[in-house]
Design an enzyme around this catalytic site. Structure first.
Site, PDB file in Angstrom:
ATOM      1  N   ASP A   6       0.794  -1.232   0.000  1.00 26.53           N
ATOM      2  CA  ASP A   6       0.000   0.000   0.000  1.00 26.53           C
ATOM      3  C   ASP A   6       0.829   1.285   0.000  1.00 26.53           C
ATOM      4  O   ASP A   6       0.317   2.337   0.369  1.00 26.53           O
ATOM      5  CB  ASP A   6      -0.958   0.002   1.200  1.00 26.53           C
ATOM      6  CG  ASP A   6      -0.216   0.041   2.526  1.00 26.53           C
ATOM      7  OD1 ASP A   6       0.983  -0.269   2.543  1.00 26.53           O
ATOM      8  OD2 ASP A   6      -0.824   0.388   3.543  1.00 26.53           O
ATOM      9  N   GLU A   7       2.080   1.191  -0.388  1.00 29.81           N
ATOM     10  CA  GLU A   7       2.934   2.380  -0.406  1.00 29.81           C
ATOM     11  C   GLU A   7       3.867   2.339  -1.600  1.00 29.81           C
ATOM     12  O   GLU A   7       4.378   1.279  -1.938  1.00 29.81           O
ATOM     13  CB  GLU A   7       3.873   2.398   0.820  1.00 29.81           C
ATOM     14  CG  GLU A   7       3.236   2.695   2.127  1.00 29.81           C
ATOM     15  CD  GLU A   7       4.276   2.640   3.237  1.00 29.81           C
ATOM     16  OE1 GLU A   7       5.406   3.087   3.039  1.00 29.81           O
ATOM     17  OE2 GLU A   7       3.935   2.106   4.298  1.00 29.81           O
TER      18      GLU A   7
END
Length: 412
Positions: free
Chosen positions: A110-111
């Site tokens: 998620d990054e």
DNA sequence: TCTGGGGTCCTAGGACCC
DNA sequence: TCTGGGGTCCTAGGACCC
């Protein structure tokens, strides 16, 4: 030339992603109420994987036991994780980021970081970041924070400022004002232990750390770590955005039991399962391993581990399992209750095993056949799961890609 | 309240070689 | 017979990240 780096971080990723799916299925938006993604709530060892902002406001935190969170908030909405869906959501937002800059490093599911130095030349970086953030929200239905800075560290620190759905900058000139007042724990790589060590010596803020002499810092945390902390506390970081996906250096799997096990039969069954998983993964990725390690976790969370080097790299489940069994016998008395058992492999190569027929265990061929059967069954099971998922996961039929999500407004 | 699972990197001590 | 110092590899343990 000043670099311009963006760090894009999905807000409460797993929770947001589950919410998007539930909203599409006509269910209420769990982002608006205290809710969490967690394991089986009936398992006393389940923990919180992600929490909504209303849940966080009640003090519920990631990695907290579910039982504890339920005591804080009995009406807490619990949602089970959906890994296949999360992977699709991740691919969706990464694809959009990549359109803004191909110099992209995925940092986790998620990054990601993108180097915007050239794409932003002559433009206002904050305007570009805002456009990216809005595009992800409007087309995929979930929000992100974008941190903008002159290096990866500052961009990452900036994306962690106020959430959700925000753009923040942290240029080097803003370090004294925006970063130095923060507690040391907010600095990347400063965890619980380092925080304790630093605060015990009166170093409470990142600013304190930035001004501390190297001699004192080295005495506290060792030379290498001291040098890194000193640089980072002053906002310096020259690491590049790595576009190449690094090859795995190790694989491991572990199982925590629902209650502490003392029966060697139970332990061995768990060891067998994790060995199957790890060996399957290295075969899938075409690796062979030269080191096998196994570890046990006791009731008091203390860990014991043992590792061994093989004469020849292997991907055979039985070879790995037998090494692990031998090592287990060396570190476990067969009676003390165990909380967890795990197994790992490292020192990976893509070499083909050298056939040393004279010395090779005659059973190896039998073991390999067993592995082939296991792998085939496993990939059939994966295919079946994916097919079932395709049907279940897209109520409208065709529109199953995150890129086709309808716009869903997200409020705090 | 009672703490998951999967990784990476670093350190320190011992073995072994030159 | 007893001594040193550097380099490298291995293992156990610990800290950190998401």
């Amino acid at each position: 030339m000043r670099r311009i780096i963006f760090h894009i971080d999905v807000n409460s990723a797993f929770l947001s992603w589950s919410a998007v799916k539930m909203v599409r299925e006509g269910q209420p938006d769990i982002r608006l109420v205290p809710s969490v993604v967690s394991g089986d709530p009936n398992d006393r060892r389940s923990i919180i994987t992600a929490a909504s902002i209303p849940a966080k406001k009640l003090g519920i935190k990631t990695a907290q036991p579910v039982s504890m969170a339920l005591r804080t908030c009995p009406s807490l909405v619990l949602v089970r994780g959906d890994w296949e869906w999360y992977k699709r959501c991740s691919e969706g937002f990464i694809a959009i980021c990549r359109r803004y800059s191909p110099v992209l490093q995925q940092f986790s599911i998620d990054e990601c970081f993108i180097d915007m130095t050239f794409r932003c030349s002559g433009k206002d970086p904050v305007a570009v970041a805002t456009q990216l953030k809005d595009e992800i929200r409007d087309s995929l239905g979930f929000t992100v924070n974008v941190g903008v800075g002159s290096n990866k560290l500052l961009a990452k620190m900036a994306s962690d400022f106020e959430k959700p759905d925000k753009v923040h900058t942290l240029w080097e000139s803003e370090v004294p004002e925006k970063m130095w007042p923060l507690g040391v724990r907010d600095l990347l790589w400063v965890g619980k232990k380092t925080e304790e060590r630093l605060t015990a010596h009166g170093i409470r803020t990142i600013g304190d750390l930035a001004q501390l002499g190297m001699g004192s810092l080295t005495a506290l945390v060792g030379q290498k770590f001291a040098a890194q902390l000193h640089e980072n506390a002053n906002g310096h970081d020259d690491s590049p955005v790595e576009t190449e996906v690094a090859e795995a250096k190790s694989y491991s799997a572990e199982r925590t039991f629902s209650r502490d096990y003392t029966d060697p039969g139970d332990i061995d069954r768990a060891l067998f399962k994790v060995a199957c998983i790890v060996a399957h993964r290295i075969r899938r990725d075409n690796f062979r391993a030269s080191t096998v390690s196994m570890f046990i976790k006791h009731r008091d969370f203390s860990v014991q581990q043992k590792q061994t080097s093989l004469y020849q790299p292997t991907d055979v489940t039985a070879v790995i399992l037998n090494e692990a069994r031998r090592m287990l016998g060396e570190i476990w008395d067969g009676r003390t209750p165990l909380r967890q058992v795990g197994l790992g492999v490292s020192k990976l190569t893509h070499e083909n095993a050298i056939q040393m027929s004279l010395f090779e265990d005659p059973k190896l061929e039998y073991y390999r056949a067993w592995d082939r059967k296991y792998d085939a069954q496993r990939s059939r099971a994966e295919d079946a799961r994916m097919l079932a998922y395709e049907r279940k996961g897209s109520p409208e039929g065709e529109e199953s890609e995150p890129g086709a999500f309808s716009s869903t407004s997200v409020q705090e």
